[in-house]
Design a protein around this motif. Structure first.
Motif, mmCIF file in Angstrom:
data_model
loop_
_atom_site.group_PDB
_atom_site.id
_atom_site.type_symbol
_atom_site.label_atom_id
_atom_site.label_comp_id
_atom_site.label_asym_id
_atom_site.label_seq_id
_atom_site.Cartn_x
_atom_site.Cartn_y
_atom_site.Cartn_z
ATOM 1 N N THR A 7 13.983 5.276 -43.371
ATOM 2 C CA THR A 7 12.859 5.863 -42.649
ATOM 3 C C THR A 7 13.214 7.232 -42.087
ATOM 4 O OG1 THR A 7 13.517 4.807 -40.575
ATOM 5 C CG2 THR A 7 11.958 3.615 -41.945
ATOM 6 N N THR A 15 3.502 3.925 -36.929
ATOM 7 C CA THR A 15 2.480 3.007 -37.422
ATOM 8 C C THR A 15 1.082 3.492 -37.063
ATOM 9 O OG1 THR A 15 2.625 1.659 -35.397
ATOM 10 C CG2 THR A 15 4.000 1.003 -37.278
ATOM 11 N N LEU A 18 -1.326 4.246 -39.916
ATOM 12 C CA LEU A 18 -1.706 3.172 -40.817
ATOM 13 C C LEU A 18 -3.083 2.628 -40.452
ATOM 14 C CD1 LEU A 18 1.617 1.097 -40.934
ATOM 15 C CD2 LEU A 18 0.743 2.642 -42.701
ATOM 16 N N ARG A 113 6.949 0.444 -46.460
ATOM 17 C CA ARG A 113 5.550 0.234 -46.068
ATOM 18 C C ARG A 113 5.373 -1.154 -45.465
ATOM 19 N NH1 ARG A 113 0.508 2.158 -46.459
ATOM 20 N NH2 ARG A 113 -1.208 0.678 -46.708
ATOM 21 N N ARG A 116 6.823 -1.159 -41.986
ATOM 22 C CA ARG A 116 5.926 -0.491 -41.041
ATOM 23 C C ARG A 116 4.741 -1.382 -40.690
ATOM 24 N NH1 ARG A 116 3.799 4.629 -43.426
ATOM 25 N NH2 ARG A 116 3.208 5.183 -41.296
ATOM 26 N N ARG A 117 4.205 -2.079 -41.693
ATOM 27 C CA ARG A 117 3.091 -2.981 -41.441
ATOM 28 C C ARG A 117 3.510 -4.120 -40.508
ATOM 29 N NH1 ARG A 117 -2.202 -1.854 -41.980
ATOM 30 N NH2 ARG A 117 -2.870 -1.426 -44.092
#
Length: 243
Positions: A7, A15, A18, A113, A116-117
């Motif tokens: 990252t 985040t 998103l 991803r 992060r989610r």
């Protein structure tokens, strides 16, 4: 290389850029699937009072068979999101899983991803299910991957051990659901936390924390087996390349 290094950030990945994780369909499905599974199986939920009703939560179940995800998502006392294998997110099924609030993860690499989610879900004070074993197997937490340790170390979210018993019968096929009327036990443990660790989080440190988490999870499964008299099914009768 660690997720932190990928990252390129000293603390949590962003985040705020998103889109919100969907969850309305998940709530609808819970209302339908929960009663259906309770009617189909001889289902007993143990220590439901141990399940935190609010705040960020890492749910850590063992992984035996196909029933695990739908069952836990349907009977948990609150809406949960779940990290699931990328291979399942195809076609209509993939669309439904996404709309139900599930998160696809590519297990062949550090899936930034998905990380992060997962952090987004926990940052929003929601519950996230992650299978520490990473794939379906004997369900004894013999091996615990580092994903749960990383998320716990960077977010401080408490971990809830869960023992699933009966979601695969001894000698049963991991690609099939147990037959109607099968006895199924869901045993919640006591939540616990690990120390929050700031950057740098070295891979060796994350591995050490994963090992500590594994000790707690193994003890919980064994205690659940002893308390219920419901044994684990043992090694699956076929390999599961897709988890």
């Amino acid at each position: 290389m660690t997720a932190d290094e990928l990252t390129g950030r000293a603390e949590l990945p962003r985040t705020d850029d998103l889109p919100a994780v969907p969850h309305r369909l998940g709530r609808v499905l819970r209302a339908v699937v929960g009663p259906y599974l309770r009617g189909k199986y001889d289902l007993t939920i143990h220590h439901e009072e141990r399940f935190p009703r609010s705040g960020p939560l890492l749910i850590a179940p063992n992984h035996l068979g196909l029933l695990d995800g739908p069952l836990l998502g349907a009977v948990a006392p609150r809406m949960t999101h779940q990290l699931g294998k990328l291979e399942a997110f195809v076609g209509l099924q993939g669309f439904m899983l996404h709309q139900a609030g599930q998160i696809a993860i590519d297990r062949s690499q550090y899936d930034i991803r998905a990380i992060r989610r997962a952090i987004q879900v926990l940052r929003d004070g929601r519950a996230l299910t992650i299978y520490p074993e990473g794939t379906r197997g004997p369900g004894d937490f013999r091996k615990v991957r580092t994903g749960i340790a990383y998320l716990a170390m960077v977010t401080g979210a408490p971990i809830l051990p869960v023992a699933l018993l009966g979601t695969r019968l001894p000698g049963g096929d991991i690609e099939r659901f147990p037959p109607r009327g099968s006895r199924v036990d869901v045993v919640y443990g006591e939540t616990f936390t690990v120390d929050r660790v700031s950057f740098p989080r070295r891979q060796v440190d994350v591995r050490a924390v994963a090992d500590q988490i594994g000790e707690v999870l193994r003890a919980h499964v064994q205690a659940a087996v002893d308390a219920t008299g419901h044994p684990l099914p043992g090694v699956p009768n076929q390999k599961d390349p897709d988890g």
